[in-house]
Design a protein around this motif. Sequence first.
Motif, mmCIF file in Angstrom:
data_model
loop_
_atom_site.group_PDB
_atom_site.id
_atom_site.type_symbol
_atom_site.label_atom_id
_atom_site.label_comp_id
_atom_site.label_asym_id
_atom_site.label_seq_id
_atom_site.Cartn_x
_atom_site.Cartn_y
_atom_site.Cartn_z
ATOM 1 N N TYR A 116 0.823 -1.206 0.000
ATOM 2 C CA TYR A 116 0.000 0.000 0.000
ATOM 3 C C TYR A 116 0.861 1.263 0.000
ATOM 4 C CZ TYR A 116 -3.129 3.636 1.687
ATOM 5 O OH TYR A 116 -3.825 4.790 1.821
ATOM 6 N N PHE A 117 1.855 1.293 0.905
ATOM 7 C CA PHE A 117 2.701 2.484 0.987
ATOM 8 C C PHE A 117 3.509 2.659 -0.278
ATOM 9 C CE2 PHE A 117 2.213 2.182 5.700
ATOM 10 C CZ PHE A 117 1.534 3.370 5.802
ATOM 11 N N ASN A 118 3.952 1.536 -0.820
ATOM 12 C CA ASN A 118 4.730 1.597 -2.042
ATOM 13 C C ASN A 118 3.890 2.218 -3.158
ATOM 14 O OD1 ASN A 118 7.235 0.939 -3.278
ATOM 15 N ND2 ASN A 118 6.118 -0.571 -4.476
ATOM 16 N N TYR A 119 2.651 1.768 -3.226
ATOM 17 C CA TYR A 119 1.761 2.266 -4.261
ATOM 18 C C TYR A 119 1.524 3.762 -4.092
ATOM 19 C CZ TYR A 119 -2.630 3.086 -6.705
ATOM 20 O OH TYR A 119 -3.601 3.611 -7.499
ATOM 21 N N LYS A 120 1.233 4.162 -2.849
ATOM 22 C CA LYS A 120 0.972 5.577 -2.562
ATOM 23 C C LYS A 120 2.207 6.422 -2.871
ATOM 24 C CE LYS A 120 -3.101 6.514 -1.126
ATOM 25 N NZ LYS A 120 -3.848 7.514 -1.877
ATOM 26 N N PHE A 121 3.308 5.923 -2.423
ATOM 27 C CA PHE A 121 4.578 6.613 -2.586
ATOM 28 C C PHE A 121 4.888 6.772 -4.071
ATOM 29 C CE2 PHE A 121 9.249 6.280 -2.826
ATOM 30 C CZ PHE A 121 9.585 7.360 -2.048
ATOM 31 N N ASP A 122 4.703 5.663 -4.785
ATOM 32 C CA ASP A 122 4.933 5.638 -6.219
ATOM 33 C C ASP A 122 4.083 6.713 -6.919
ATOM 34 O OD1 ASP A 122 5.965 3.121 -8.200
ATOM 35 O OD2 ASP A 122 4.598 4.604 -9.063
ATOM 36 N N ALA A 123 2.787 6.697 -6.586
ATOM 37 C CA ALA A 123 1.870 7.647 -7.225
ATOM 38 C C ALA A 123 2.297 9.080 -6.915
ATOM 39 C CB ALA A 123 0.449 7.393 -6.744
ATOM 40 N N ASN A 124 2.657 9.325 -5.642
ATOM 41 C CA ASN A 124 3.067 10.679 -5.241
ATOM 42 C C ASN A 124 4.303 11.120 -5.995
ATOM 43 O OD1 ASN A 124 1.132 11.441 -3.514
ATOM 44 N ND2 ASN A 124 2.146 10.677 -1.668
ATOM 45 N N VAL A 125 5.285 10.219 -6.030
ATOM 46 C CA VAL A 125 6.543 10.597 -6.668
ATOM 47 C C VAL A 125 6.327 10.853 -8.150
ATOM 48 C CG1 VAL A 125 8.818 9.749 -7.275
ATOM 49 C CG2 VAL A 125 7.977 9.496 -4.958
ATOM 50 N N ARG A 126 5.508 9.997 -8.778
ATOM 51 C CA ARG A 126 5.221 10.197 -10.200
ATOM 52 C C ARG A 126 4.575 11.559 -10.429
ATOM 53 N NH1 ARG A 126 5.732 5.734 -13.504
ATOM 54 N NH2 ARG A 126 6.170 3.894 -12.242
ATOM 55 N N GLU A 127 3.597 11.854 -9.598
ATOM 56 C CA GLU A 127 2.869 13.108 -9.757
ATOM 57 C C GLU A 127 3.821 14.288 -9.597
ATOM 58 O OE1 GLU A 127 0.010 14.944 -11.167
ATOM 59 O OE2 GLU A 127 -0.162 12.769 -10.865
ATOM 60 N N SER A 128 4.647 14.216 -8.530
ATOM 61 C CA SER A 128 5.517 15.373 -8.283
ATOM 62 C C SER A 128 6.604 15.455 -9.346
ATOM 63 C CB SER A 128 6.110 15.298 -6.869
ATOM 64 O OG SER A 128 7.182 14.409 -6.839
ATOM 65 N N SER A 129 7.047 14.288 -9.872
ATOM 66 C CA SER A 129 8.038 14.327 -10.940
ATOM 67 C C SER A 129 7.454 14.989 -12.177
ATOM 68 C CB SER A 129 8.483 12.908 -11.296
ATOM 69 O OG SER A 129 9.112 12.331 -10.196
ATOM 70 N N LYS A 130 6.189 14.658 -12.456
ATOM 71 C CA LYS A 130 5.533 15.245 -13.630
ATOM 72 C C LYS A 130 5.390 16.753 -13.463
ATOM 73 C CE LYS A 130 2.945 11.256 -15.282
ATOM 74 N NZ LYS A 130 1.629 10.638 -15.425
ATOM 75 N N LEU A 131 4.973 17.127 -12.248
ATOM 76 C CA LEU A 131 4.808 18.561 -11.994
ATOM 77 C C LEU A 131 6.141 19.279 -12.154
ATOM 78 C CD1 LEU A 131 2.355 18.590 -8.968
ATOM 79 C CD2 LEU A 131 1.916 19.323 -11.319
ATOM 80 N N GLN A 132 7.182 18.624 -11.646
ATOM 81 C CA GLN A 132 8.517 19.222 -11.732
ATOM 82 C C GLN A 132 8.917 19.440 -13.198
ATOM 83 O OE1 GLN A 132 11.864 16.992 -10.097
ATOM 84 N NE2 GLN A 132 11.438 18.020 -8.146
ATOM 85 N N LEU A 133 8.681 18.369 -14.004
ATOM 86 C CA LEU A 133 9.043 18.458 -15.417
ATOM 87 C C LEU A 133 8.201 19.524 -16.111
ATOM 88 C CD1 LEU A 133 10.777 17.278 -17.670
ATOM 89 C CD2 LEU A 133 8.961 15.633 -18.123
#
Lengths: 578, 162
Positions: free
Chosen positions: A48-65
């Motif tokens: 669960y945490f991995n999934y949440k973490f993954d989604a968060n990091v993806r989102e923030s990476s996209k925002l960063q880009l």
Amino acid sequence: MTDINRVKDNNAPACPTSGENYHRRLKQRLFVGLLIAYLIPITLLTIYFNYKFDANVRESSKLQLAAAVDSQRNTIDLFMQKRIVNLFNLFHLKAFSLEPDQATMDSYLANLIRADNAFVDVGLIDPDGIQTGYAGPYPHLRGKDYSHENWYQDLANQSKSYIITDLYLGLRRQPHFTIGVKQIVDGRFYVVRSSVYPDKLGDLLIFSRHGKQASGYLVNREGIYQAASPGFGDLLTPAFYRPGLEKETDVADIRFQEKPVLAAHTWLREVPWCLVMLQPADLVYKEMYGLRNAMIVGSAFLVLVIMGIVWIIIRKVFHWTESLEQDRAELKSQLYHAHKLVSVGQLAGGVAHEINNPLAIIESESGLIRDMLNPSLALEASPEAIVRELDEIDKAVHRAKGVTQKILSFVRKTDPELVPCDVNKLFDDVVSGVKEQEFKVSNISLIKDYALDLPELMIDPGLLRQVLLNLINNASDAVAENGAITLRTRADGDFIKITVADTGEGMSPEKTEKIFMPFFTTKEVGKGTGLGLPISLNIVEGFGGRIEVRSTPGAGSEFTVVLPVSGKSESAIIYTER
Amino acid sequence: MEKEHINLLLVDDEDALLESIRRRLQLRDFNVIAVNRGEKALEVARTEPIDVAILDLKMPGMSGKDVLIALKRDYPWLEVIILTGHGSFDPENEKEFGKAYTYLSKPCDLNTLLATLVAAYKKTVMNRRGMTPEEIASRLQGIDAASPRAILKKLKELDSNV
């Protein structure tokens, strides 16, 4: 009516060897059970945490880009605006002329190139669309009529005073785009145009932020390359990825050269072009993957540590219970031996009576013969008379011999010897002789209710005999004179039921609860040892059976030994001598 | 009815034993009434003037213990000797047996039995005649202590003439 079943769980340790197996199995099950109980939640949590973490990091990476691309777009827009301003500035030069000579045009070009060397040439177009002045590498363009060019018409008709064309090859066969600016001078419409090579734009299509490099390209509305950093393909060819028109800015997961990449796009403000920047996914998610790996390794380590701790604790607990079990087995065996001594004592007492009577007869008869041979007593001393008395002595000797043989049949070796046994016959053996005599003396009637179709039992007859003797002794102690004892055998599926029922005083439920406790006795002080039933239960359980008790106060008791036909051979080992 | 001899009630379910003891004691001037059941013993006691009794304990029907209790109830002065073969029998634990004169275990040799019978009968006479031990000792003076027959004869005399 009370009904108590002493049912022994077959998994329970019946002897030291099967006990060890049982403990090992239990230990393994407990260990696996605890691990599952621990691992399932921790795995679910990790996922669960991995999934949440993954989604968060993806989102923030996209925002960063997206943010990076946005600022890059501004840079490109600014570049375009500067070039436009460069062209406008020409109108404001002191040397500006509506009919410039070649030197003036050359100075204009020099002026532009000083501002930015992306400029290739410069031309002045008069209100009729004719390029009246030109400076640059293609002098034949002087005098060219632009009035039918699309960009010229667009610029003329639009309110915005400048235009940037898409990239095109043009007459010079080299990709370039044109910037045109218009100016009304004395009510007349003049245009300054300049060709710009897109190489300069290419430099703006690579950037690096936080150590993560991104590269990209510009496409027009039709998805044709306008500018690109190396590696994306030739200019003026269709781009492999065309962002949609509907969103001004967006980030998408796509594949480029067989690798997952993050593609961010944003539409330029000054030109109808779209900036697309790509970043390899593994680069974007590098930190995330690193963190995730650390988490997995950490969890695995934690699991290992907990496994170790659980294992150690289980081992400790089992070590402890095993030593308890051992103590218990030792006590059991001591109890068994204690009982054996006591029953030998009881046997001796009972047997003494049976031997003393014939001895008394012998003694008395021999005394009588002496009297016969004493002349002073004047008795008949004929050989016949003496033989008559000697016959009585012989009879008594035979009786005593029978008794000693019975004793020998009780005192047998202690190794359990599994032989096929006919329970009916065993019952008969137990009650014959001494017991029958006792019952006759006490006026107890013995009812034999045997099933004739009994299968043979694989069992140690000595041990079973001891059990039956205990039950019969109890029954005869419980019944008053003129009572009855019923011996019953029945086949019941895979079991044989052996019942000793009496018409004695019976027991209350409270007593019935306690009768299998060692040293509990309902008999008078000095008569019962309180060991008979516990030992009997021990023996019966050793053979994989149980003892059922039904008792009604005032009406009698019924003890039923239930034994499996396929006897548990290994279980009897506990009764061997140590 | 024997006036000369001592009337002995012998109760035992072993017929061979009963018969041989009866014959041997008969030779020694006892009038032995031998029965193999407790019920018969009580019947005999009602009809015959019993002087002393020998009882077996384990018998079919009425047990020796019950016979002892009944005899001592009806004839409190009568002394009863228990003769038993039961090895584990322990009179200390049996209150009722306090009423018996003594216990002998089988097998018991005749001399012991005779000596015990003499002592028990002496007690019966004392009970019946209200004599003290000193009195009876003085009456028995001069009689060969080694001859049970002589003592018994004297005791029977004492018992008969009052």
